[in-house]
Design an enzyme around this catalytic site. Structure first.
Site, PDB file in Angstrom:
ATOM      1  NE  ARG A 186      -7.744   0.879   5.702  1.00  0.00           N
ATOM      2  CZ  ARG A 186      -7.564   2.198   5.900  1.00  0.00           C
ATOM      3  NH1 ARG A 186      -7.685   2.697   7.117  1.00  0.00           N
ATOM      4  NH2 ARG A 186      -7.279   3.002   4.897  1.00  0.00           N
ATOM      5  CG  ASP A 207      -2.025   1.003   1.138  1.00  0.00           C
ATOM      6  OD1 ASP A 207      -2.397   1.393   0.012  1.00  0.00           O
ATOM      7  OD2 ASP A 207      -2.516   1.438   2.205  1.00  0.00           O
ATOM      8  CG  HIS A 224      -0.737   1.950  -9.177  1.00  0.00           C
ATOM      9  ND1 HIS A 224      -0.879   1.618  -7.854  1.00  0.00           N
ATOM     10  CD2 HIS A 224      -1.824   2.709  -9.482  1.00  0.00           C
ATOM     11  CE1 HIS A 224      -1.999   2.155  -7.370  1.00  0.00           C
ATOM     12  NE2 HIS A 224      -2.587   2.823  -8.345  1.00  0.00           N
ATOM     13  NE  ARG A 275      -7.856   2.146  -5.107  1.00  0.00           N
ATOM     14  CZ  ARG A 275      -6.639   2.217  -4.619  1.00  0.00           C
ATOM     15  NH1 ARG A 275      -5.635   2.560  -5.396  1.00  0.00           N
ATOM     16  NH2 ARG A 275      -6.409   1.948  -3.356  1.00  0.00           N
ATOM     17  NE  ARG A 328      -2.716  -1.284   4.630  1.00  0.00           N
ATOM     18  CZ  ARG A 328      -3.959  -1.352   4.202  1.00  0.00           C
ATOM     19  NH1 ARG A 328      -4.741  -2.310   4.648  1.00  0.00           N
ATOM     20  NH2 ARG A 328      -4.428  -0.469   3.330  1.00  0.00           N
ATOM     21  CG  LEU A 380       9.652 -16.818  -3.728  1.00  0.00           C
ATOM     22  CD1 LEU A 380      10.003 -16.586  -2.265  1.00  0.00           C
ATOM     23  CD2 LEU A 380       9.716 -15.492  -4.453  1.00  0.00           C
ATOM     24  CD1 TRP A 427       7.230   6.671  -3.307  1.00  0.00           C
ATOM     25  CD2 TRP A 427       6.609   6.937  -5.453  1.00  0.00           C
ATOM     26  NE1 TRP A 427       8.376   6.730  -4.080  1.00  0.00           N
ATOM     27  CE2 TRP A 427       8.025   6.897  -5.396  1.00  0.00           C
ATOM     28  CE3 TRP A 427       5.988   7.096  -6.688  1.00  0.00           C
ATOM     29  CZ2 TRP A 427       8.819   7.002  -6.534  1.00  0.00           C
ATOM     30  CZ3 TRP A 427       6.779   7.211  -7.828  1.00  0.00           C
ATOM     31  CH2 TRP A 427       8.184   7.161  -7.741  1.00  0.00           C
ATOM     32  N   GLY A 485      -0.218   5.389  -4.471  1.00  0.00           N
ATOM     33  CA  GLY A 485      -0.866   6.642  -4.870  1.00  0.00           C
ATOM     34  C   GLY A 485      -0.256   7.828  -4.149  1.00  0.00           C
TER      35      GLY A 485
END
Ligand code: IPE
Ligand code: IPE
Ligand code: MG
Length: 240
Positions: free
Chosen positions: A182, A16, A33, A67, A176, A127, A21, A19
């Site tokens: 959250r 998160d 993004h 959005r 997060r 991975l 940034w 936007g």
């Protein structure tokens, strides 16, 4: 004190802050993004170097459809482009891609890109990268329950766990970024005993050092799973 069995197998990340940034730089949100995709590439490499076996990232939530239309279509294009560009490198690097989410809501182009990426990387073992896209924890639980009901399988904790879209392992550590405290509908079922870590860094700024800080904090915690601390001390572990 770190518990001797506190191995770190599976890390999950809510990526998160893209936007914000971009806004700080007077750039369109989509620029954040794009930068976020570069960060993900670096963090995948860093996780592999640190012998983390599974990385699960939240890339697009079922709520993100709300959005503005241009941001949503920009995110779809970004995914399709990243799949086309990055899959051969991921294949070389030993990364196995797996997509988790409601594919039926995605365009045929994106669905085909996802299927191809999964097929091409299916034999990789270094991975596993789970990309949660058009994903919501409530959708996943409801979908799993509906599948069991349709097959006439009794609904139990075990049968539901196995029917989840993400079922192989639960995250040990959930990070997060972006400073919010959250889950935003991420891994509601699987995070029952996950250690949570919140980083103030916006996702495009999150780097190896920030990852190491989260890992160090994880190792400093004691995972009790309902037991008492005394039950976990090495002196109480009978020698085998
Ligand atoms: C996370 O960054 C990426 C997605 C949700 C797709 P945001 O776009 O939510 O960035 P902020 O929270 O607005 O800064
Ligand atoms: C969570 O971030 C979803 C992803 C990172 C993909 P959001 O930015 O959508 O979460 P909220 O809206 O702040 O809860
Ligand atoms: Mg956000």
């Amino acid at each position: 004190m770190a518990h001797p069995d506190a191995g770190l197998h599976h890390v999950a990340i809510v990526m998160d802050g893209n936007g914000r940034w971009a806004s700080k730089r007077f750039l369109p949100r989509i620029a954040g993004h794009k930068q976020g995709v570069d960060t993900l590439k670096r963090i995948v490499r860093a996780c592999a170097q640190r012998k983390i076996a599974v990385l699960t990232v939240f890339a697009f939530s079922s709520e993100n459809w709300s959005r503005p239309e241009d941001e949503v279509s920009g995110l779809m294009d970004l995914l399709a482009g990243a799949l086309a560009r990055e899959v051969s490198q991921l294949k070389q690097d030993g990364v196995r891609l797996h997509f988790v989410g409601d594919r039926s809501g995605l365009s045929e182009r994106v669905q085909a890109g996802l299927a191809r990426a999964e097929l091409e990387t299916a034999d990789n073992r270094l991975l596993t990268l789970n990309v949660c896209f058009n994903y919501g924890g409530r959708w996943e639980i409801a979908h799993a329950a509906a599948q069991l009901a349709q097959r006439g399988v009794p609904i139990t904790v075990d049968s539901l766990s196995q029917a989840m879209a993400l079922s192989a392992s639960d995250p040990d550590l959930l990070i997060r970024t972006g400073g919010e405290f959250r889950l935003s509908n991420f891994l509601l079922w699987q995070s029952a005993y996950t250690e949570l870590y919140f980083s103030p860094a916006l996702w495009p700024d999150f780097d190896d050092q920030a990852l190491d800080q989260a890992i160090a904090e994880y190792h400093a915690r004691e995972r009790r799973f309902g037991k008492t601390s005394a039950q976990l001390t090495p002196s109480n572990v009978s020698p085998s």
